[in-house]
Design a protein around this motif. Sequence first.
Motif, short mmCIF file in Angstrom:
data_model
loop_
_atom_site.label_atom_id
_atom_site.label_comp_id
_atom_site.label_asym_id
_atom_site.label_seq_id
_atom_site.Cartn_x
_atom_site.Cartn_y
_atom_site.Cartn_z
N PRO A 84 0.81 -1.22 0.00
CA PRO A 84 0.00 0.00 0.00
C PRO A 84 0.84 1.27 0.00
CG PRO A 84 0.03 -0.97 2.19
CD PRO A 84 0.71 -1.95 1.27
N HIS A 88 -0.40 5.10 -0.58
CA HIS A 88 -0.23 6.08 0.48
C HIS A 88 0.50 7.30 -0.04
CE1 HIS A 88 1.19 7.95 4.19
NE2 HIS A 88 0.32 7.22 4.85
N VAL A 176 -4.55 3.45 4.87
CA VAL A 176 -3.91 4.58 4.18
C VAL A 176 -4.62 5.89 4.50
CG1 VAL A 176 -3.49 5.60 1.90
CG2 VAL A 176 -2.94 3.20 2.30
#
Length: 251
Positions: A84, A88, A176
Amino acid sequence: MGGPRFEPVRTVRAYERIVEQIEEAVETGALTPGQRLPSERDLMAQFSVSRSTVREALRVLQARGLVQSRPGDPNGAEVQPFSPAALHKSMTTLARVDELSLGELVQFRMVLDASANLLAARLRTDEQLAEMDAAIERMRRAAEVSYDEFSAADVAFHDAVARASRNKLIEISTGVVRSIVLNLIAGKIASSDDRVALMRRSIRHHEEVLDAVRAGDGPLAARLSRETMYDYYVDYVPADERPALRALLEE
């Protein structure tokens, strides 16, 4: 004169074509995490480009989190598992350049967390309920001692709920968005005169959500989540963006 309107043609650099082909190979599964790309020399031959072009393509792919290239490694760059981190980074950049407002981020978090709660209420396991219980207990112990410890326990609770949703994209996205929102207002929370009161109120909200999840009441768990997020964040959001948050509270 009528007819279609055309856009100017964009010149595509050679390294961008390399990036596109390698990204497509990853997306189609032709390249999988742990596999290595050919060496720089082999890539130069296959793409008929210079070493500097290959290195620029590898730099872009590494920045996007797709490959890891180590200086001096005689082997090719290694394809990385999905992370992720790239999402992010992209969302953080959008927030910093004001393409995403705090209100939009909070609203998105309200949507995501409510969905996670709804699914968790229907799909959670006893082990996941125990994780949520333990996280709230940590929040209680930390409330009078350390805001950082309290925040870590709060994150653990939401992570447990997101995992219980059994949706990997919800799990990744909630983490996130939560991180970005908290970073944007961390200074305001830290300087708040009633921080302990905020933490105690947050614990009560989490207890109510957990009761709804335990009872399997998805709609209630989702509504409580939206209300909790609204109450916690509304004072930090500019007044002209608050109606968009309130719209999520209407049944």
